[in-house]
Design a protein around this motif. Structure first.
Motif, mmCIF file in Angstrom:
data_model
loop_
_atom_site.group_PDB
_atom_site.id
_atom_site.type_symbol
_atom_site.label_atom_id
_atom_site.label_comp_id
_atom_site.label_asym_id
_atom_site.label_seq_id
_atom_site.Cartn_x
_atom_site.Cartn_y
_atom_site.Cartn_z
ATOM 1 N N GLN A 26 -5.736 3.817 -0.906
ATOM 2 C CA GLN A 26 -5.620 3.107 -2.526
ATOM 3 C C GLN A 26 -6.092 4.685 -3.268
ATOM 4 O OE1 GLN A 26 -6.805 0.162 -3.669
ATOM 5 N NE2 GLN A 26 -6.948 -1.102 -2.802
ATOM 6 N N THR A 68 -2.795 0.286 -6.019
ATOM 7 C CA THR A 68 -1.525 0.435 -4.301
ATOM 8 C C THR A 68 -0.222 0.559 -5.163
ATOM 9 O OG1 THR A 68 -0.538 -2.243 -4.396
ATOM 10 C CG2 THR A 68 -2.525 -0.909 -3.371
ATOM 11 N N GLY A 126 0.592 -1.589 -0.097
ATOM 12 C CA GLY A 126 0.609 0.476 -0.056
ATOM 13 C C GLY A 126 0.459 1.263 -0.209
#
Length: 960
Positions: free
Chosen positions: A466, A510, A328
């Motif tokens: 995200q 991501t 992430g």
């Protein structure tokens, strides 16, 4: 001034001879004095050298009304022969008061027109004021004979400015006198103060830096400014002519850096390159030179709220938590923060904490924090140019007085033993409680259990969001430029459209997945995009394998053949066998890490945290040597064979070397390799699934969020088996355990589904069973209320529309808060509030509507919960916030927290809030008189005089 003119040879602007030059040198040293204070960390923002006799010092007084207040100190600097003491009348003769009165008039007029300038008027004199000479304040306020005479004579000296008696008294009462050392003494004192800032400097270096400062000041003093220059100086965005006359921390950065202790300077210079290498450790031929070349800033959301903040919010608290899913962007962000903080310090801005990224696995309660930080810094920065070995004491104290270290703890979820993870979290909390506060912490990782988060106490929790659609486009464009793809902007749009067509658009949001997808795509001549996470990692590993075995001059195959060809075909064949099986051997090491049992004797050797997997180079060599292909050929020496193995491991692209260890470039790469190893036979696969799912199936807790969330990513790699027998095993294992009684397993299915692992139609029966099970829990009124909300959250993950409808319904259900209403305490424990907040995570609009309904419910809902719901609306800048706060502020049946509501409401509508505050005082002043006096003070500050009698009563009580 000529561009090439030496500042020390610049004449005074109104030069009339030797005495003028002496005064010019003295006034330059006055400005130098404040520049040195700025270098020493004093709260001075800048020093402006207006002209030969004027210095303007901007001091930061502290935070008031939401911002830092700047005090502008306008100084008239006056010098004279040392044997002549100063009197107020001689100061008047020097024309200092003329200049200050003109300044006062300009600034007062600006304030009357809406400016908010805090300023001070100062006469800085060389030498002492005569004995028993009164101050300007005494002269302005006293009716004594001597003071009145001085005031009248000063007025006559200012008669050309037409100052009436009232203005004159007010003006004189605000003038300060600063006594300065004599000319030679001031210059000596400045050099001594400069040397005191850095004990490592030689006398010659101190003289050199003092001369540099003096030259800067003389150069700044050259130009004159026009009328009303005082306003130009105080503007937040001054003109270039002002900036040329101003010394700031940035102006002094070159000197400030040289004043730093050598260890700190070395740390900063290495640390500013913390984001040099891309954190995923991709091969050099595919990796950009800097992380910043492809990194896209991400938004950070406050957990339990939809409020978003910039990346710079991290580090403002003594302790906070940052979470994100696999890949992430946590590591990228932490490295960028470290590099940015070091660059700011090197630029002379030392107001922000100085950051250091540390892997959580390097921390242990049995090892001093300073030692752990020093070890981590030496290891990570040595490859970035760190020239000194930093000791434990370096991190035990603040980097500079008044500053602190910002410890960025990366990968808290990578401490695999839950008990040890809890102990590390508790230890971090203990470190933040120490006084003086030297360290603050950002604890980053994948989501951990509620119980573990509670160990940190009530601290801010942030989530790294995200990529949005625009973020994804920017990230892809950045990668395409680095990879040399023609027309990167238009190619990025086509690529994103292709991601959507194969169902990878969600997964691509991501940083890690974006980087892998772009690189695989760039090397695929057909432009085919993998349609699952497993397929993507498989393609990426194939790409690494191809590069490693390319026959170019930099390919490892060419180098290995050159090494072994002189030993004959047998050795060459043996090496070929090792290279072919290298990925399986790496997978074996990864699998051993995933399945490693917890050692109860982990604290035997605290110098090395024994709960960490052994990834030392020696351990890797031992593992590989146990395999037939890894046995050393008799013809090759032990050292040569060991060097060859290490070279192969470091060139494979999956591992990065950190000191004497070889670590996986990213946690997900280790998970992929371990899952690949587990799939070698159906028996091994089933055994690994049983082991991994055991904690989900047999956890026994009622809270699904107490499940081992850190294992979800690995499990998703496991169940993406493309072999039919393995798929059948995974489906059966999950399907049999997804029931109404096991919300843990329902949650597991929902989270695996986020990775796109359940996209094939063959998984649909499992998803439908999880939906049916969670819906049954939501609809069961006898079930625990909190459990019903958890089930609705999981249902929303699996099937959004029914899940959101369930959360809306639960937020309206009065009986859900029965237990809370019997013992109201922290409002966040309200089940109905939890349902509204969960709804807000999925749909901001519907969540805000649900929160507003809670505010309106004055019959079934505790007042504290209604207030908290309104606060959340305000924090999210929702359109309902004003109406919600207005309603609560006007309710007369209570006063507890009502004042806080009114204060919050004032940030939206000050006038309406004042009406509410006045009503509160009127209603409750007899029952809570002391509190109402405080409320009256605030009302008066808002400009409302209606309760001034309470303010006066409070002052009279204080006098008594």
């Amino acid at each position: 001034m000529d561009v090439g003119q030496d500042p020390r040879h610049i004449p005074a602007p109104d030069n009339t001879g030797t005495e003028t030059e002496k005064r010019f040198a003295f006034q330059a040293q006055v400005a130098v004095r404040y520049a040195i204070e700025m270098l020493g960390g004093y709260p001075i923002d800048n020093v402006t050298c207006e002209h030969i006799e004027d210095v303007v010092v901007a001091r930061t007084l502290g935070t008031h009304h939401g911002g830092d207040t700047t005090l502008w100190d306008f100084q008239q600097v006056k010098s004279r022969e040392p044997n002549e003491p100063w009197t107020l009348l001689r100061i008047g003769d020097s024309k200092a008061l003329h200049s200050l009165l003109r300044t006062d008039r300009v600034l007062r007029q600006a304030n009357s027109e809406g400016s908010v300038l805090t300023y001070r008027l100062t006469v800085a004199i060389e030498g002492k004021l005569a004995a028993r000479e009164p101050s300007f304040r005494d002269v302005a306020r006293s009716d004594g004979k001597r003071e009145s005479s001085i005031r009248a004579r000063l007025g006559s000296k200012l008669k050309d400015l037409d100052a009436d008696p009232e203005e004159l008294s007010d003006f004189l009462s605000r003038i300060y006198i600063v006594e300065l050392p004599l000319r030679g003494e001031l210059e000596r004192d400045n050099r001594d103060a400069l040397g005191g800032l850095a004990e490592h400097l030689t006398i010659a270096e101190v003289w050199q830096f003092h001369q540099t400062l003096s030259d800067l000041v003389r150069s700044a003093m050259v130009e004159r400014l026009g009328p009303r220059w005082q306003l130009f100086v105080t503007r937040p965005d001054p003109a270039e002519v002002i900036l040329r006359k101003r010394l700031t921390r940035q102006t002094l950065a070159a000197i400030a850096v040289r004043l730093l202790p050598p260890e700190l300077l070395d740390f900063l210079q290495a640390s500013q390159s913390a984001d040099y290498q891309h954190p995923y450790g991709l091969m050099e031929t595919s990796c950009p030179t800097r992380l910043s070349d492809v990194r896209v800033p991400q938004r950070i959301s406050i957990v339990a709220s939809s409020e978003t903040l910039p990346e710079t919010c991290l580090g403002q608290d003594a302790l906070c938590m940052l979470t994100a899913g696999p890949g992430g962007g946590k590591t990228s962000l932490l490295r960028a923060i470290q590099a940015r903080s070091a660059a700011q310090w090197l630029a002379g801005v030392e107001t922000q904490p100085l950051a250091l990224t540390v892997n959580a696995t390097a921390l242990t309660p049995l090892r001093p924090l300073g030692a752990a930080l020093a070890s981590a810094a030496n290891e990570s920065l040595s490859r970035l140019g760190l020239g000194r070995t930093l000791g434990e004491g370096f991190f035990r104290t603040a980097p500079r007085p008044g500053t602190r270290w910002l410890v960025l703890v990366d990968g808290i979820d990578e401490i695999t033993d839950p008990e040890l993870r809890r102990e590390v979290l508790q230890w971090i909390v203990q470190c933040t409680d120490r006084q003086p506060a030297v360290h603050s912490f950002v604890v980053a990782g994948r989501p951990i259990s509620d119980a573990e988060r509670k160990l940190l106490g009530t601290v801010p929790e942030y989530r790294l969001d995200q990529f949005s659609t625009d973020d994804l486009r920017s990230a892809v464009q950045g990668w395409f430029r680095q990879l040399g793809i023609p027309r990167p902007d238009t190619s990025a749009d086509a690529f994103i459209a292709a991601l959507s067509s194969v169902g990878m658009s969600k997964l691509a949001r991501t940083p890690l997945m974006t980087s892998l997808l772009c690189q695989v795509y760039s090397m695929n001549p057909d432009g085919v995009i993998p349609d699952s996470r497993n397929a993507l990692y498989s393609s990426f590993v194939d790409l690494l394998h191809e590069r490693m075995h390319s026959r170019g001059p930099s390919g490892f195959r060419t180098q290995s053949e050159y090494l072994t060809q002189r030993f004959g075909p047998t050795v060459s064949k043996h090496v070929e066998s090792l290279m072919s099986g290298l990925l399986d051997l790496i997978g074996q090491m990864a699998a051993e890490d995933e399945s490693r049992p917890v050692d109860p004797l982990i604290y035997i050797r605290p110098a090395r945290p024994e709960y960490l997997p052994d990834h030392s180079v020696e351990a890797w060599i031992t593992l590989i040597s146990r395999s037939p292909a890894g046995e050393r050929p008799p013809a090759i020496t032990r050292k040569m064979w060991t060097d060859f193995i290490v070279s192969a491991l470091t060139r494979c692209g999956l591992l990065v070397r950190e000191g004497d260890r070889l670590e996986f470039a990213h946690k997900t790469m280790q998970e992929y390799c371990a899952a690949r190893w587990a799939m070698r036979t159906p028996q091994a696969y089933e055994q690994e699934l049983d082991r991994t799912l055991h904690r989900w199936i047999h956890n026994g807790g009622s809270n699904p969020w107490g499940a081992p969330l850190e294992t979800v990513s690995y499990i998703s790699f496991l169940i993406e088996a493309d072999q039919s027998p393995l798929h059948d095993i995974a489906h059966r294992k999950l399907y049999d355990n997804v029931t109404r009684e096991s919300l843990h397993c329902c949650l597991l299915v929902a989270m695996i589904n986020r990775f796109g692992s359940l996209e094939p139609e063959s998984w649909q029966p499992l998803i439908e069973k999880a939906i049916h099970s969670t819906r049954a829990v939501v609809e069961l009124e006898e079930e625990d209320p909190t459990t019903r909300v958890w089930a609705a959250e999981i249902l929303a993950e699996l099937d959004e529309d029914p899940g959101l409808a369930a959360l809306e319904s639960l937020a309206k259900e009065p009986t859900l808060d029965r237990e809370f209403n019997e013992d109201p305490h922290t409002p966040d424990f309200s089940v109905r509030l939890q349902a509204a907040l969960a709804l807000m995570q999925f749909d901001t609009r519907r969540g805000a509507d649900a929160l507003m309904q809670l505010v309106l419910d004055d019959e079934d809902l505790d007042q504290l919960v209604r207030v908290r719901a309104a606060e959340i609306l305000f924090e999210n800048s929702d359109e309902h916030a004003g109406a919600a706060l207005s309603m609560l502020a006007k309710e007369s049946s209570w006063y507890y927290s009502r004042f806080e509501v009114i204060t919050l409401y004032s940030k939206i509508d000050r006038h309406a809030a004042a009406e509410c505050l006045n009503d509160l005082i009127e209603e409750w002043c007899d029952l809570i008189p002391e509190e109402c006096q405080d409320y009256a003070h605030l009302l008066a500050q808002w400009g409302d005089p209606r309760q001034l009698h309470l303010v006066e009563d409070s002052r009279n009580e204080d006098d008594i």
